[in-house]
Scaffold this active site. Structure first.
Site, mmCIF file in Angstrom:
data_model
loop_
_atom_site.group_PDB
_atom_site.id
_atom_site.type_symbol
_atom_site.label_atom_id
_atom_site.label_comp_id
_atom_site.label_asym_id
_atom_site.label_seq_id
_atom_site.Cartn_x
_atom_site.Cartn_y
_atom_site.Cartn_z
ATOM 1 N N ARG A 141 -53.514 3.667 -8.753
ATOM 2 C CA ARG A 141 -54.322 3.214 -7.612
ATOM 3 C C ARG A 141 -55.273 2.087 -8.036
ATOM 4 O O ARG A 141 -56.422 2.020 -7.570
ATOM 5 C CB ARG A 141 -55.127 4.357 -6.992
ATOM 6 N N ASN A 182 -54.706 12.056 -14.442
ATOM 7 C CA ASN A 182 -53.327 12.491 -14.701
ATOM 8 C C ASN A 182 -53.021 12.088 -16.144
ATOM 9 O O ASN A 182 -52.776 10.920 -16.424
ATOM 10 C CB ASN A 182 -52.343 11.783 -13.764
ATOM 11 N N LYS A 262 -58.343 17.553 -14.547
ATOM 12 C CA LYS A 262 -57.607 17.757 -13.297
ATOM 13 C C LYS A 262 -56.592 18.849 -13.599
ATOM 14 O O LYS A 262 -55.626 18.611 -14.327
ATOM 15 C CB LYS A 262 -56.912 16.459 -12.873
ATOM 16 N N GLU A 266 -51.542 18.572 -8.071
ATOM 17 C CA GLU A 266 -50.478 17.565 -7.990
ATOM 18 C C GLU A 266 -49.598 17.556 -9.238
ATOM 19 O O GLU A 266 -49.279 16.509 -9.789
ATOM 20 C CB GLU A 266 -51.075 16.181 -7.737
ATOM 21 N N ARG A 299 -62.342 19.173 -11.791
ATOM 22 C CA ARG A 299 -62.118 18.682 -10.420
ATOM 23 C C ARG A 299 -61.660 19.801 -9.474
ATOM 24 O O ARG A 299 -60.914 20.690 -9.871
ATOM 25 C CB ARG A 299 -61.113 17.537 -10.430
ATOM 26 N N ARG A 316 -54.144 21.857 4.155
ATOM 27 C CA ARG A 316 -54.639 21.243 2.916
ATOM 28 C C ARG A 316 -56.161 21.116 2.915
ATOM 29 O O ARG A 316 -56.802 21.268 1.878
ATOM 30 C CB ARG A 316 -53.983 19.866 2.765
ATOM 31 N N LYS A 340 -64.352 15.843 -4.166
ATOM 32 C CA LYS A 340 -64.175 14.635 -3.355
ATOM 33 C C LYS A 340 -65.049 14.719 -2.107
ATOM 34 O O LYS A 340 -65.317 15.819 -1.602
ATOM 35 C CB LYS A 340 -62.718 14.453 -2.960
ATOM 36 N N ASP A 345 -58.513 13.388 1.204
ATOM 37 C CA ASP A 345 -58.314 12.475 0.077
ATOM 38 C C ASP A 345 -58.789 11.059 0.405
ATOM 39 O O ASP A 345 -57.959 10.174 0.631
ATOM 40 C CB ASP A 345 -56.809 12.456 -0.276
ATOM 41 N N GLU A 373 -58.153 3.073 -2.223
ATOM 42 C CA GLU A 373 -56.729 3.433 -2.119
ATOM 43 C C GLU A 373 -56.266 3.469 -0.660
ATOM 44 O O GLU A 373 -55.200 2.948 -0.324
ATOM 45 C CB GLU A 373 -56.518 4.794 -2.786
ATOM 46 N N TRP A 521 -46.915 16.901 1.709
ATOM 47 C CA TRP A 521 -48.276 16.729 1.187
ATOM 48 C C TRP A 521 -49.379 17.324 2.061
ATOM 49 O O TRP A 521 -50.564 17.171 1.755
ATOM 50 C CB TRP A 521 -48.549 15.233 0.961
HETATM 51 C C1 GCV Z 1 -55.003 10.357 -9.937
HETATM 52 C C2 GCV Z 1 -54.689 10.990 -4.743
HETATM 53 C C3 GCV Z 1 -54.041 9.793 -5.367
HETATM 54 C C4 GCV Z 1 -53.499 10.093 -6.737
HETATM 55 C C5 GCV Z 1 -54.640 10.654 -7.590
HETATM 56 C C6 GCV Z 1 -55.186 11.895 -6.899
HETATM 57 C C7 GCV Z 1 -56.370 12.513 -7.631
HETATM 58 O O1 GCV Z 1 -53.730 11.935 -4.395
HETATM 59 O O2 GCV Z 1 -53.032 9.317 -4.532
HETATM 60 O O3 GCV Z 1 -52.990 8.921 -7.278
HETATM 61 O O4 GCV Z 1 -54.239 10.929 -8.900
HETATM 62 O O5 GCV Z 1 -55.616 11.554 -5.617
HETATM 63 O O6 GCV Z 1 -57.476 12.314 -7.182
HETATM 64 O O7 GCV Z 1 -56.170 13.179 -8.618
#
Ligand code: GCV
Length: 659
Positions: A141, A182, A262, A266, A299, A316, A340, A345, A373, A521
């Site tokens: 992103r 990630n 994290k 995901e 997180r 979600r 967040k 998101d 993003e 999702w």
């Molecule tokens: C780093 C969203 C983004 C992902 C990101 C994720 C997160 O889903 O699309 O790219 O991953 O958030 O915050 O972990």
């Protein structure tokens, strides 16, 4: 690669003194940075090199750093007492002196040598930037080029990192996590010997600017790096693995702050695989970090990303709260939960995450995203400080006397020490750092707002404009108008009334109304020929019940639900009449026409500055404004056509809608 100086662009100013003397009775890396910055600034602004010796008191302008012994300012606060001839920067520690100096330099550039007094103590203990930089140099992103920390699976240590540290220190950032949450492939090895040398170098650069270095770790490292057959946080061998790694990192990397994690999110590994809780996972790491004063930032972005779109009960939006609320009070003192701003998101409009009012006995950190993003990816201007202002001011009704999000994440509401604000950052190796020149306002703004959560978006924008483009009144007027209209405009021409998404899957850019509608999702708008929106009331997914009263009832009733969030909380008929007197469908048509017009207007406002802004910056931004105008029209037509086709309701004003 050459790059701009962004807002640290020390251009000559009018009332230049002929000499500057500095008294800085301090030693060490931060004191050195202060000295270097003053030389750079005075040479740029005044054409003079400041003296740091005994003759300092004879200079026309004297800058004195004074250590305050009262403890009133902590390590990071400061007081500035300024007159045209002398400026005292009084602080309890060198970080306070650094921040005070940057504020002094800003004032000298924006307002000249004036008499004033300012006192400032940061609102938030942690003011952080998270990079989603990968080891191959790409940025997840990322919309402003490649990473300046990593390339080809190695770390790069260059002058650019020092300039980055200067930039972010100038806005009060005190923690930076340099790698993506990630943690894939070789990135897991950042916590091993392999990356030790460059990591120490980066840590030392950061230290000279008061910034702690953080790394994201992979929760499955005991298996992946340690050769164990489990990563169960309660397993003795796993614990021994982490103790050894964590001791090693803190002992050998100076100025190391800790880890961002994290987990179970995901596809990333986490404690759930072993039947353990997130508290088990976070506390195990925290136990080994604690003797070193280290922090674990954990997180809360945990949700089921394998949802069936047919399932109308799983939501979600509920998942962060459902996964964490039962563990309030279980997390160690050196764990901070990173939440967040909204439950989905980083959409253009979301309600405030219910965990902010919910977890009263846990250290919390507000996570926002300036990488845009879902808000135009640094190709569209979208100044986010008005959105962040609204989030910070949101009253959670959690029970404390002062219980806004700002009260909670500063630690004031419930007496927490480890808490604050973090932004997923928007920097890369592009010439101008942030892709769009105007996107730098979000980086600058985030730092300023995290340091002082009382600031207004206009005040921040005014400072940023002056520091970046100079003090021409026309530039100030037009750029201010562009910034302040940009988030509302973006909201108008994209998804309506809080429903979000409607973007192209994966890339998250450009309109695709049903792009995520039948995907896994959990991001649905549920539009049909009669209406649109997700029923999150007690009769629907029940998400509204995660808020305390009066919020739960307020959101659950379409009559009292804030209209900008109406479709987030309710499935409503297109014919429903809003407070404006318009139906929802007419609102959709009108806002899309308006938003696209406003995009064109922003381009025009920029074009008026052709001879007033540095040509390269003008041209770079112009190309982006042209794209934004076209792209906003594409959004308008796609959204309006979609809703016209399924609702069969005409635009009252009979404008062009494609069928
Ligand atoms: C780093 C969203 C983004 C992902 C990101 C994720 C997160 O889903 O699309 O790219 O991953 O958030 O915050 O972990």
């Amino acid at each position: 690669m050459t790059y701009t100086k962004a807002w640290l662009n020390y251009q000559p100013v009018k009332d230049a003194p002929k000499s500057v003397g500095v008294v800085l009775p301090e030693m060490g890396p931060i004191a050195e940075s202060i000295g270097q910055e003053l030389i750079l600034a005075c040479e740029g602004m005044y054409g003079v090199t400041p003296v740091f010796d005994g003759t300092a008191f004879m200079a026309e302008l004297q800058i004195l750093f004074i250590r305050d012994q009262s403890g009133d300012f902590g390590e990071e606060g400061y007081r500035i007492e300024a007159s045209p001839e002398s400026i005292n920067i009084i602080a309890g520690g060198q970080r306070g002196m650094l921040y005070g100096m940057f504020r002094v330099l800003e004032r000298l550039r924006l307002r000249g040598r004036k008499r004033y007094t300012i006192e400032s103590i940061p609102s938030n203990p942690f003011r952080m930037l998270d990079h989603w930089d990968n080891l191959d140099g790409s940025i997840e992103r990322g919309y402003s080029g490649l990473s300046f920390f990593f390339r080809d699976n190695e770390m790069t240590v260059t002058q650019r990192i020092r300039d980055y540290a200067r930039m972010v220190a100038s806005i009060g950032i005190n923690a930076v996590c340099i790698n993506n949450v990630n943690v894939r492939g070789v990135a897991a090895e950042l916590i091993t010997e392999r990356f030790r040398k460059p990591l120490i170098e980066v840590a030392e650069i950061f230290e000279a600017y008061g910034i702690k270095l953080y790394l994201s770790l992979n929760f499955a490292s005991p298996k992946r790096l340690g050769g164990l057959d489990t990563s169960d946080p309660c397993d003795e061998q796993v614990r021994a693995f982490w103790k050894e790694r964590i001791d090693d990192m803190f002992t050998n990397v100076p100025n190391f702050g800790g880890f961002v994690v994290k987990a179970d999110s995901e596809g990333e590994p986490g404690p759930f695989a072993y039947g353990r809780t997130h508290a088990d996972g976070a506390n195990m790491l925290a136990e080994f970090a604690a003797p070193h004063g280290g922090i674990i930032i954990w997180r809360c972005f945990v949700y089921n990303c394998q949802q069936d779109w047919r399932d109308q009960k799983t939501d979600r939006a509920r998942s962060g709260y459902d996964n964490f609320i039962g563990h309030d009070g279980e997390f160690a003192e050196n764990v901070i939960l990173q939440i967040k701003n909204g439950p989905m998101d980083f959409q253009v409009r979301e309600p405030v995450h219910p965990l902010f009012g919910g977890m009263k006995n846990t250290n919390l950190m507000l996570e926002v995203q300036i990488a845009q993003e879902y808000t135009g990816q640094q190709r569209h201007v979208c100044y986010l400080m008005p959105m962040f202002r609204g989030i910070l001011d949101f009253k959670t009704y959690s029970g404390a006397e002062a219980d806004t999000v700002a009260d909670i994440v500063s630690g004031r509401a419930y007496g927490n020490r480890n808490c604050g604000m973090v932004a997923v950052t928007n920097t890369g190796d592009d010439e101008n750092w942030t892709g769009h020149d105007l996107a730098a306002a979000n980086l600058y703004g985030f730092g300023r707002l995290a340091f002082d959560t009382t600031l207004s978006p206009e005040r921040i924008a005014e400072d940023w404009i002056g520091l970046t483009f100079g003090t021409d009144p026309k530039v100030k007027e037009n750029v201010m108008r562009i910034l302040m209209m940009s988030w509302p405009a973006y909201e108008k021409y994209t998804s309506p009334l809080g429903i979000g998404w409607m973007i192209k899957p994966s890339v998250h850019y450009g309109p695709d109304v049903e792009g995520y509608e039948y995907d896994r999702w959990g991001t649905y708008h549920r539009a049909n020929h009669m209406g649109i929106g997700v029923d999150r009331t007690p009769g629907g997914t029940g998400y509204t019940t995660q808020y305390p009263e009066p919020l739960a009832s307020l959101y659950a009733d379409p009559a009292t639900c804030p209209e900008e969030l109406l479709l987030f909380f309710h499935h409503m008929p297109y014919a429903h009449v809003l407070k404006s007197g318009k139906t929802i469908i007419q609102h959709i048509y009108d806002t899309h026409f308006e938003g696209a017009e406003e995009a064109a207007e922003m381009q025009k406002l920029w074009e008026e500055l052709e001879d007033l802004v540095e040509p390269a910056a003008y041209a770079r931004a112009l190309a982006r404004f042209q794209h934004q105008t076209e792209h906003a029209a594409e959004w308008r037509d796609r959204i309006n056509t979609y809703f016209h086709r399924i609702s069969w309701i005409e635009d009252e004003k009979g404008r062009k809608i494609y069928d």
